[in-house]
Design a protein around this motif. Sequence first.
Motif, PDB file in Angstrom:
ATOM      1  N   LEU A   7     -25.735  21.387  28.027  1.00  0.00           N
ATOM      2  CA  LEU A   7     -24.954  22.025  26.963  1.00  0.00           C
ATOM      3  C   LEU A   7     -24.026  21.031  26.285  1.00  0.00           C
ATOM      4  O   LEU A   7     -23.827  21.077  25.073  1.00  0.00           O
ATOM      5  CB  LEU A   7     -24.151  23.194  27.525  1.00  0.00           C
ATOM      6  N   ALA A   8     -23.457  20.108  27.069  1.00  0.00           N
ATOM      7  CA  ALA A   8     -22.580  19.093  26.482  1.00  0.00           C
ATOM      8  C   ALA A   8     -23.353  18.177  25.548  1.00  0.00           C
ATOM      9  O   ALA A   8     -22.873  17.828  24.467  1.00  0.00           O
ATOM     10  CB  ALA A   8     -21.911  18.286  27.589  1.00  0.00           C
ATOM     11  N   LYS A   9     -24.569  17.801  25.945  1.00  0.00           N
ATOM     12  CA  LYS A   9     -25.402  16.955  25.081  1.00  0.00           C
ATOM     13  C   LYS A   9     -25.829  17.710  23.820  1.00  0.00           C
ATOM     14  O   LYS A   9     -25.894  17.144  22.739  1.00  0.00           O
ATOM     15  CB  LYS A   9     -26.638  16.472  25.832  1.00  0.00           C
ATOM     16  N   ALA A  10     -26.145  18.989  23.974  1.00  0.00           N
ATOM     17  CA  ALA A  10     -26.613  19.781  22.833  1.00  0.00           C
ATOM     18  C   ALA A  10     -25.503  20.035  21.827  1.00  0.00           C
ATOM     19  O   ALA A  10     -25.752  20.092  20.620  1.00  0.00           O
ATOM     20  CB  ALA A  10     -27.198  21.104  23.310  1.00  0.00           C
ATOM     21  N   THR A  11     -24.289  20.180  22.298  1.00  0.00           N
ATOM     22  CA  THR A  11     -23.183  20.489  21.398  1.00  0.00           C
ATOM     23  C   THR A  11     -22.354  19.265  21.032  1.00  0.00           C
ATOM     24  O   THR A  11     -21.314  19.405  20.390  1.00  0.00           O
ATOM     25  CB  THR A  11     -22.271  21.553  22.030  1.00  0.00           C
ATOM     26  N   GLN A  12     -22.822  18.086  21.391  1.00  0.00           N
ATOM     27  CA  GLN A  12     -22.067  16.861  21.098  1.00  0.00           C
ATOM     28  C   GLN A  12     -21.979  16.653  19.586  1.00  0.00           C
ATOM     29  O   GLN A  12     -22.983  16.591  18.888  1.00  0.00           O
ATOM     30  CB  GLN A  12     -22.747  15.665  21.739  1.00  0.00           C
ATOM     31  N   GLY A  13     -20.751  16.558  19.083  1.00  0.00           N
ATOM     32  CA  GLY A  13     -20.525  16.310  17.667  1.00  0.00           C
ATOM     33  C   GLY A  13     -20.759  17.513  16.775  1.00  0.00           C
ATOM     34  O   GLY A  13     -20.947  17.359  15.574  1.00  0.00           O
ATOM     35  N   VAL A  14     -20.775  18.716  17.334  1.00  0.00           N
ATOM     36  CA  VAL A  14     -21.050  19.925  16.555  1.00  0.00           C
ATOM     37  C   VAL A  14     -19.766  20.751  16.459  1.00  0.00           C
ATOM     38  O   VAL A  14     -19.121  21.030  17.463  1.00  0.00           O
ATOM     39  CB  VAL A  14     -22.162  20.770  17.222  1.00  0.00           C
ATOM     40  N   MET A  65     -18.444  24.143  16.264  1.00  0.00           N
ATOM     41  CA  MET A  65     -19.010  25.454  16.580  1.00  0.00           C
ATOM     42  C   MET A  65     -18.644  26.529  15.548  1.00  0.00           C
ATOM     43  O   MET A  65     -19.305  27.553  15.480  1.00  0.00           O
ATOM     44  CB  MET A  65     -18.549  25.897  17.971  1.00  0.00           C
ATOM     45  N   ASP A  66     -17.619  26.279  14.750  1.00  0.00           N
ATOM     46  CA  ASP A  66     -17.232  27.255  13.734  1.00  0.00           C
ATOM     47  C   ASP A  66     -17.936  27.022  12.400  1.00  0.00           C
ATOM     48  O   ASP A  66     -17.830  27.844  11.491  1.00  0.00           O
ATOM     49  CB  ASP A  66     -15.714  27.208  13.519  1.00  0.00           C
ATOM     50  N   ALA A  67     -18.663  25.917  12.280  1.00  0.00           N
ATOM     51  CA  ALA A  67     -19.357  25.605  11.030  1.00  0.00           C
ATOM     52  C   ALA A  67     -20.580  26.510  10.867  1.00  0.00           C
ATOM     53  O   ALA A  67     -21.196  26.913  11.854  1.00  0.00           O
ATOM     54  CB  ALA A  67     -19.787  24.144  11.018  1.00  0.00           C
ATOM     55  N   PRO A  68     -20.943  26.840   9.631  1.00  0.00           N
ATOM     56  CA  PRO A  68     -22.108  27.706   9.410  1.00  0.00           C
ATOM     57  C   PRO A  68     -23.428  27.076   9.863  1.00  0.00           C
ATOM     58  O   PRO A  68     -24.354  27.784  10.228  1.00  0.00           O
ATOM     59  CB  PRO A  68     -22.123  27.931   7.903  1.00  0.00           C
ATOM     60  N   GLY A  69     -23.529  25.761   9.842  1.00  0.00           N
ATOM     61  CA  GLY A  69     -24.785  25.108  10.228  1.00  0.00           C
ATOM     62  C   GLY A  69     -24.789  24.604  11.654  1.00  0.00           C
ATOM     63  O   GLY A  69     -25.556  23.700  11.991  1.00  0.00           O
TER      64      GLY A  69
END
Length: 89
Positions: A5-12, A14-18
């Motif tokens: 999950l940390a790798k998948a959400t790295q630099g994302v 979470m509140d952005a539409p994309g």
Amino acid sequence: MEELLAKATQGVDMDAPGAFIHIFINLMTMIPWAALFWWNLVFVAVGALLGWWRGKLLSGVIWALVLGPIGWIVVLLAPRSAKPPPLPR
């Protein structure tokens, strides 16, 4: 699981539409595409060999391409073709 999950959400953000697209792209970059490609070629080659042996070359290739090794079972359980393949000289 937390590492994935940390790798998948790295630099994302979470509140952005994309955010979904960015997480999806991060997950796709973690897949070993080269290994999957070569294993798929092996599955298709064996499927072609089994299909040729059973008299249904195209069927063997298609089932192996779609289902991988499970396609081999489909080809082996299918009834033989009326004309056997020619023997090598």
